[in-house]
Scaffold this motif. Structure first.
Motif, PDB file in Angstrom:
ATOM      1  N   UNK A   1       0.855  -1.172   0.000  1.00  0.00           N
ATOM      2  CA  UNK A   1       0.000   0.000   0.000  1.00  0.00           C
ATOM      3  C   UNK A   1       0.897   1.229   0.000  1.00  0.00           C
ATOM      4  N   UNK A   2       0.737   2.081  -0.979  1.00  0.00           N
ATOM      5  CA  UNK A   2       1.530   3.304  -1.086  1.00  0.00           C
ATOM      6  C   UNK A   2       0.586   4.495  -1.163  1.00  0.00           C
ATOM      7  N   UNK A   3       0.781   5.437  -0.255  1.00  0.00           N
ATOM      8  CA  UNK A   3       0.041   6.699  -0.305  1.00  0.00           C
ATOM      9  C   UNK A   3       1.104   7.780  -0.400  1.00  0.00           C
ATOM     10  N   UNK A   4       1.233   8.364  -1.580  1.00  0.00           N
ATOM     11  CA  UNK A   4       2.312   9.306  -1.835  1.00  0.00           C
ATOM     12  C   UNK A   4       1.823  10.470  -2.676  1.00  0.00           C
ATOM     13  N   UNK A   5       2.283  11.668  -2.329  1.00  0.00           N
ATOM     14  CA  UNK A   5       1.944  12.878  -3.066  1.00  0.00           C
ATOM     15  C   UNK A   5       0.437  13.056  -3.231  1.00  0.00           C
ATOM     16  N   UNK A   6      -0.314  12.617  -2.230  1.00  0.00           N
ATOM     17  CA  UNK A   6      -1.770  12.744  -2.281  1.00  0.00           C
ATOM     18  C   UNK A   6      -2.200  14.046  -1.613  1.00  0.00           C
ATOM     19  N   UNK A   7      -3.382  14.492  -1.913  1.00  0.00           N
ATOM     20  CA  UNK A   7      -3.897  15.733  -1.325  1.00  0.00           C
ATOM     21  C   UNK A   7      -4.781  15.447  -0.113  1.00  0.00           C
ATOM     22  N   UNK A   8      -4.609  14.287   0.505  1.00  0.00           N
ATOM     23  CA  UNK A   8      -5.427  13.919   1.657  1.00  0.00           C
ATOM     24  C   UNK A   8      -4.937  14.602   2.934  1.00  0.00           C
ATOM     25  N   UNK A   9      -5.867  14.801   3.873  1.00  0.00           N
ATOM     26  CA  UNK A   9      -5.535  15.404   5.162  1.00  0.00           C
ATOM     27  C   UNK A   9      -5.581  14.396   6.290  1.00  0.00           C
ATOM     28  N   UNK A  10      -6.246  13.258   6.068  1.00  0.00           N
ATOM     29  CA  UNK A  10      -6.334  12.221   7.093  1.00  0.00           C
ATOM     30  C   UNK A  10      -6.501  10.862   6.415  1.00  0.00           C
ATOM     31  N   UNK A  11      -6.514   9.814   7.236  1.00  0.00           N
ATOM     32  CA  UNK A  11      -6.631   8.448   6.714  1.00  0.00           C
ATOM     33  C   UNK A  11      -7.893   7.772   7.247  1.00  0.00           C
ATOM     34  N   UNK A  12      -8.930   8.543   7.474  1.00  0.00           N
ATOM     35  CA  UNK A  12     -10.159   8.031   8.076  1.00  0.00           C
ATOM     36  C   UNK A  12     -10.800   6.911   7.272  1.00  0.00           C
ATOM     37  N   UNK A  13     -10.588   6.868   5.980  1.00  0.00           N
ATOM     38  CA  UNK A  13     -11.178   5.800   5.158  1.00  0.00           C
ATOM     39  C   UNK A  13     -10.543   4.438   5.438  1.00  0.00           C
ATOM     40  N   UNK A  14      -9.438   4.417   6.188  1.00  0.00           N
ATOM     41  CA  UNK A  14      -8.760   3.156   6.525  1.00  0.00           C
ATOM     42  C   UNK A  14      -9.061   2.704   7.955  1.00  0.00           C
ATOM     43  N   UNK A  15     -10.078   3.271   8.566  1.00  0.00           N
ATOM     44  CA  UNK A  15     -10.362   3.045   9.989  1.00  0.00           C
ATOM     45  C   UNK A  15     -10.594   1.588  10.364  1.00  0.00           C
ATOM     46  N   UNK A  16     -11.027   0.757   9.448  1.00  0.00           N
ATOM     47  CA  UNK A  16     -11.289  -0.656   9.761  1.00  0.00           C
ATOM     48  C   UNK A  16     -10.111  -1.577   9.423  1.00  0.00           C
ATOM     49  N   UNK A  17      -9.059  -1.022   8.894  1.00  0.00           N
ATOM     50  CA  UNK A  17      -7.903  -1.817   8.464  1.00  0.00           C
ATOM     51  C   UNK A  17      -7.138  -2.339   9.677  1.00  0.00           C
ATOM     52  N   UNK A  18      -7.033  -3.673   9.795  1.00  0.00           N
ATOM     53  CA  UNK A  18      -6.324  -4.284  10.927  1.00  0.00           C
ATOM     54  C   UNK A  18      -4.962  -4.828  10.555  1.00  0.00           C
ATOM     55  N   UNK A  19      -4.802  -5.190   9.276  1.00  0.00           N
ATOM     56  CA  UNK A  19      -3.534  -5.786   8.840  1.00  0.00           C
ATOM     57  C   UNK A  19      -3.240  -5.385   7.409  1.00  0.00           C
ATOM     58  N   UNK A  20      -1.955  -5.132   7.153  1.00  0.00           N
ATOM     59  CA  UNK A  20      -1.453  -4.926   5.799  1.00  0.00           C
ATOM     60  C   UNK A  20      -0.473  -6.060   5.559  1.00  0.00           C
ATOM     61  N   UNK A  21      -0.744  -6.895   4.558  1.00  0.00           N
ATOM     62  CA  UNK A  21       0.093  -8.073   4.351  1.00  0.00           C
ATOM     63  C   UNK A  21       1.465  -7.734   3.788  1.00  0.00           C
ATOM     64  N   UNK A  22       1.566  -6.693   3.008  1.00  0.00           N
ATOM     65  CA  UNK A  22       2.849  -6.284   2.447  1.00  0.00           C
ATOM     66  C   UNK A  22       3.382  -5.057   3.167  1.00  0.00           C
TER      67      UNK A  22
END
Length: 195
Positions: free
Chosen positions: A1-22
């Protein structure tokens, strides 16, 4: 998962994410001021890279317990690492660099082993490393260099083993006796690779 050069202010859309396999890379997000949306994240199967964003705290990573790769933090506005106090397993390296606003290592209190190297370099206002008080083993190298205000290594008092070389230097306020004390402890335990 890569979040780069984005115009986001928070990561609220990932609130249910418990594990990232990579791996998870969060870098160059000039408007990102909060990672509270990661509050459910407990495990990362690869590397975690937090770089070049205006984050002052890592609140939201409070439940992170496992990183199976390397953890890299390069955040010049960061004031505290306390959110990482539940991290128990780090299979790769820990790289803390260019943390210009960080006065102390106040996270990592449950971490007793680092599977790779520990690198603490170029941190202009870092005074101490007390968050590492439980750290006993570093499987690879230890590098503590170019930290202008670092004045003690007492946070590493329980360190028992370093797998490769140790580099401590260019820390103008660190008393030589602190580095020598750490060297003597490790030599008494069979370590002989100092630079």
């Amino acid at each position: 998962l890569i979040i780069s050069d984005a115009s986001i202010e928070n990561l609220d859309t990932l609130a249910c994410l418990r594990e990232i396999q990579g791996s998870f890379e969060l870098e160059h997000n000039d408007r990102l001021t909060s990672v509270v949306g990661l509050r459910s994240l407990e495990r990362i199967g690869g590397n975690l890279e937090l770089e070049s964003s205006p984050l002052e705290t890592l609140r939201g990573l409070d439940n992170l317990r496992v990183v199976n790769g390397t953890l890299t933090i390069i955040l010049p506005d960061l004031h505290t690492l306390a959110a990482l106090n539940r991290l128990e397993t780090l299979e790769g390296s820990l790289k803390l660099s260019y943390l210009a606003s960080l006065p102390s290592i106040d996270g990592f209190i449950r971490l007793d082993r680092i599977g790779g190297q520990l690198s603490i370099n170029f941190n202009d206002h870092l005074l101490h490393l007390d968050g590492f008080r439980s750290l006993e083993r570093i499987e690879d190298a230890l590098s503590i260099r170019w930290n202008d205000t670092l004045n003690t290594l007492s946070g590493l008092r329980n360190l028992r083993f370093v797998g490769r070389r140790i580099q401590i230097g260019e820390n103008p306020r660190l008393p030589t006796c602190d580095a020598e004390r750490l060297r003597d402890i490790l030599v008494s335990r069979g370590h002989d690779q100092f630079l």
